[in-house]
Design a protein around this motif. Sequence first.
Motif, PDB file in Angstrom:
ATOM      1  N   PHE A 164       0.928  -0.991  -0.197  1.00 39.18           N
ATOM      2  CA  PHE A 164       0.422   0.359  -0.246  1.00 39.18           C
ATOM      3  C   PHE A 164       0.665   1.463  -0.007  1.00 39.18           C
ATOM      4  O   PHE A 164       1.973   1.384   0.313  1.00 39.18           O
ATOM      5  CB  PHE A 164      -1.179   0.199   1.059  1.00 39.18           C
ATOM      6  N   SER A 165       0.182   2.342  -0.510  1.00 45.22           N
ATOM      7  CA  SER A 165       1.332   4.082  -0.417  1.00 45.22           C
ATOM      8  C   SER A 165      -0.275   4.302  -1.011  1.00 45.22           C
ATOM      9  O   SER A 165      -1.030   4.371  -1.893  1.00 45.22           O
ATOM     10  CB  SER A 165       1.839   3.553  -1.487  1.00 45.22           C
ATOM     11  N   PRO A 166      -0.026   6.297  -0.426  1.00 40.74           N
ATOM     12  CA  PRO A 166      -0.972   6.981  -0.398  1.00 40.74           C
ATOM     13  C   PRO A 166      -0.665   6.833  -1.955  1.00 40.74           C
ATOM     14  O   PRO A 166      -2.098   7.184  -2.388  1.00 40.74           O
ATOM     15  CB  PRO A 166      -0.132   7.919  -0.129  1.00 40.74           C
ATOM     16  N   SER A 167      -0.187   7.230  -3.007  1.00 40.08           N
ATOM     17  CA  SER A 167      -0.235   7.159  -4.201  1.00 40.08           C
ATOM     18  C   SER A 167      -0.448   5.927  -5.068  1.00 40.08           C
ATOM     19  O   SER A 167      -1.707   6.227  -6.090  1.00 40.08           O
ATOM     20  CB  SER A 167       0.803   6.781  -5.065  1.00 40.08           C
ATOM     21  N   LEU A 168      -1.405   5.098  -4.335  1.00 40.10           N
ATOM     22  CA  LEU A 168      -2.571   3.851  -5.182  1.00 40.10           C
ATOM     23  C   LEU A 168      -3.445   3.943  -4.179  1.00 40.10           C
ATOM     24  O   LEU A 168      -4.497   3.874  -5.375  1.00 40.10           O
ATOM     25  CB  LEU A 168      -1.546   2.335  -4.544  1.00 40.10           C
ATOM     26  N   ALA A 169      -3.352   4.518  -3.277  1.00 38.31           N
ATOM     27  CA  ALA A 169      -4.987   5.167  -2.934  1.00 38.31           C
ATOM     28  C   ALA A 169      -5.344   5.852  -4.208  1.00 38.31           C
ATOM     29  O   ALA A 169      -6.761   6.154  -3.893  1.00 38.31           O
ATOM     30  CB  ALA A 169      -5.042   4.997  -1.168  1.00 38.31           C
ATOM     31  N   ASN A 170      -4.803   6.688  -4.313  1.00 39.67           N
ATOM     32  CA  ASN A 170      -5.647   7.998  -4.160  1.00 39.67           C
ATOM     33  C   ASN A 170      -6.003   6.945  -6.762  1.00 39.67           C
ATOM     34  O   ASN A 170      -6.762   7.978  -6.679  1.00 39.67           O
ATOM     35  CB  ASN A 170      -4.121   9.401  -5.149  1.00 39.67           C
ATOM     36  N   LYS A 171      -4.464   6.787  -7.131  1.00 37.44           N
ATOM     37  CA  LYS A 171      -5.442   5.661  -8.155  1.00 37.44           C
ATOM     38  C   LYS A 171      -6.455   4.683  -7.985  1.00 37.44           C
ATOM     39  O   LYS A 171      -7.413   5.095  -9.490  1.00 37.44           O
ATOM     40  CB  LYS A 171      -4.820   4.820  -8.582  1.00 37.44           C
ATOM     41  N   ILE A 172      -6.761   4.256  -6.977  1.00 39.20           N
ATOM     42  CA  ILE A 172      -7.083   3.321  -6.954  1.00 39.20           C
ATOM     43  C   ILE A 172      -8.986   4.468  -6.902  1.00 39.20           C
ATOM     44  O   ILE A 172     -10.098   4.095  -7.268  1.00 39.20           O
ATOM     45  CB  ILE A 172      -7.348   2.243  -5.870  1.00 39.20           C
ATOM     46  N   ASN A 173      -9.026   5.325  -5.769  1.00 37.64           N
ATOM     47  CA  ASN A 173      -9.715   6.015  -5.647  1.00 37.64           C
ATOM     48  C   ASN A 173     -10.655   7.280  -6.585  1.00 37.64           C
ATOM     49  O   ASN A 173     -11.853   7.293  -7.161  1.00 37.64           O
ATOM     50  CB  ASN A 173      -9.288   7.310  -4.386  1.00 37.64           C
ATOM     51  N   ALA A 174      -9.330   7.607  -7.196  1.00 42.68           N
ATOM     52  CA  ALA A 174      -9.915   8.693  -8.551  1.00 42.68           C
ATOM     53  C   ALA A 174     -10.700   7.634  -9.759  1.00 42.68           C
ATOM     54  O   ALA A 174     -12.015   8.072 -10.625  1.00 42.68           O
ATOM     55  CB  ALA A 174      -8.149   8.763  -9.193  1.00 42.68           C
ATOM     56  N   GLU A 175     -10.221   6.069  -9.510  1.00 43.83           N
ATOM     57  CA  GLU A 175     -11.118   5.423 -10.542  1.00 43.83           C
ATOM     58  C   GLU A 175     -12.283   4.736 -10.251  1.00 43.83           C
ATOM     59  O   GLU A 175     -13.549   4.653 -11.027  1.00 43.83           O
ATOM     60  CB  GLU A 175     -10.026   3.580 -11.095  1.00 43.83           C
ATOM     61  N   LYS A 176     -12.736   4.716  -9.147  1.00 43.21           N
ATOM     62  CA  LYS A 176     -14.047   4.480  -8.505  1.00 43.21           C
ATOM     63  C   LYS A 176     -14.940   5.901  -8.443  1.00 43.21           C
ATOM     64  O   LYS A 176     -15.392   5.713  -9.309  1.00 43.21           O
ATOM     65  CB  LYS A 176     -13.892   4.024  -7.233  1.00 43.21           C
ATOM     66  N   GLN A 177     -14.224   6.461  -8.435  1.00 41.99           N
ATOM     67  CA  GLN A 177     -14.852   8.104  -8.698  1.00 41.99           C
ATOM     68  C   GLN A 177     -15.886   8.543  -9.985  1.00 41.99           C
ATOM     69  O   GLN A 177     -16.638   8.683 -10.490  1.00 41.99           O
ATOM     70  CB  GLN A 177     -13.746   9.419  -7.958  1.00 41.99           C
ATOM     71  N   LEU A 178     -13.842   7.671 -11.153  1.00 42.24           N
ATOM     72  CA  LEU A 178     -14.552   7.844 -13.106  1.00 42.24           C
ATOM     73  C   LEU A 178     -15.654   6.796 -12.949  1.00 42.24           C
ATOM     74  O   LEU A 178     -17.361   7.309 -13.738  1.00 42.24           O
ATOM     75  CB  LEU A 178     -13.586   7.650 -13.312  1.00 42.24           C
ATOM     76  N   LEU A 179     -15.778   5.490 -12.172  1.00 41.40           N
ATOM     77  CA  LEU A 179     -16.492   4.687 -12.718  1.00 41.40           C
ATOM     78  C   LEU A 179     -18.061   5.196 -11.585  1.00 41.40           C
ATOM     79  O   LEU A 179     -19.316   4.579 -12.824  1.00 41.40           O
ATOM     80  CB  LEU A 179     -16.496   3.358 -11.849  1.00 41.40           C
ATOM     81  N   GLN A 180     -18.097   5.297 -10.586  1.00 36.86           N
ATOM     82  CA  GLN A 180     -19.860   6.482 -10.096  1.00 36.86           C
ATOM     83  C   GLN A 180     -19.646   7.267 -11.080  1.00 36.86           C
ATOM     84  O   GLN A 180     -21.504   7.523 -11.758  1.00 36.86           O
ATOM     85  CB  GLN A 180     -18.645   6.659  -8.799  1.00 36.86           C
ATOM     86  N   GLU A 181     -19.436   8.193 -11.931  1.00 35.96           N
ATOM     87  CA  GLU A 181     -19.278   9.567 -12.349  1.00 35.96           C
ATOM     88  C   GLU A 181     -19.967   8.532 -13.546  1.00 35.96           C
ATOM     89  O   GLU A 181     -21.160   9.482 -15.031  1.00 35.96           O
ATOM     90  CB  GLU A 181     -18.731  10.192 -12.414  1.00 35.96           C
ATOM     91  N   LEU A 182     -19.687   8.044 -14.706  1.00 35.50           N
ATOM     92  CA  LEU A 182     -20.726   7.101 -16.041  1.00 35.50           C
ATOM     93  C   LEU A 182     -21.040   6.036 -15.177  1.00 35.50           C
ATOM     94  O   LEU A 182     -21.881   6.427 -16.741  1.00 35.50           O
ATOM     95  CB  LEU A 182     -18.796   6.010 -16.232  1.00 35.50           C
ATOM     96  N   LYS A 183     -21.469   5.536 -14.599  1.00 37.52           N
ATOM     97  CA  LYS A 183     -22.786   5.490 -13.805  1.00 37.52           C
ATOM     98  C   LYS A 183     -24.285   6.007 -13.735  1.00 37.52           C
ATOM     99  O   LYS A 183     -24.970   6.115 -14.522  1.00 37.52           O
ATOM    100  CB  LYS A 183     -22.891   4.317 -12.593  1.00 37.52           C
ATOM    101  N   THR A 184     -23.221   6.424 -12.915  1.00 41.06           N
ATOM    102  CA  THR A 184     -24.454   8.272 -12.768  1.00 41.06           C
ATOM    103  C   THR A 184     -25.252   9.156 -14.124  1.00 41.06           C
ATOM    104  O   THR A 184     -26.081   9.435 -14.651  1.00 41.06           O
ATOM    105  CB  THR A 184     -23.802   9.506 -11.851  1.00 41.06           C
ATOM    106  N   GLY A 185     -24.160   9.680 -14.885  1.00 39.52           N
ATOM    107  CA  GLY A 185     -24.332  10.035 -16.255  1.00 39.52           C
ATOM    108  C   GLY A 185     -25.152   8.961 -17.569  1.00 39.52           C
ATOM    109  O   GLY A 185     -25.683   9.658 -17.896  1.00 39.52           O
ATOM    110  N   LEU A 186     -24.563   7.667 -16.766  1.00 34.75           N
ATOM    111  CA  LEU A 186     -25.334   6.971 -17.628  1.00 34.75           C
ATOM    112  C   LEU A 186     -26.848   6.497 -17.558  1.00 34.75           C
ATOM    113  O   LEU A 186     -28.229   6.355 -18.075  1.00 34.75           O
ATOM    114  CB  LEU A 186     -24.907   5.219 -17.694  1.00 34.75           C
TER     115      LEU A 186
END
Length: 89
Positions: free
Chosen positions: A60-82
Amino acid sequence: VRDLRQALRRPLDIDGEPFVIECSIGLASAPSDQLASLLASSDLALYEAKRGGRNRDELFSPSLANKINAEKQLLQELKTGLRAGEVVP
């Protein structure tokens, strides 16, 4: 981690058949009074290890957390947009 992997690589004999264990490992560290943080961090690292292929480990590293959280946010935004008809599949 290397010693754990070596121990797991030794085949087990189950009814005369060799059986080898493979595993993905997520590693993290945290102060002893922050168990929830430790579990969340190691879970993110495990998720990344599994995503990278079989039989891996990830630290684990903070950059790993940032990467995964950004991917989760993008996925959520795509679902909301759909759902809102803002994105067409």
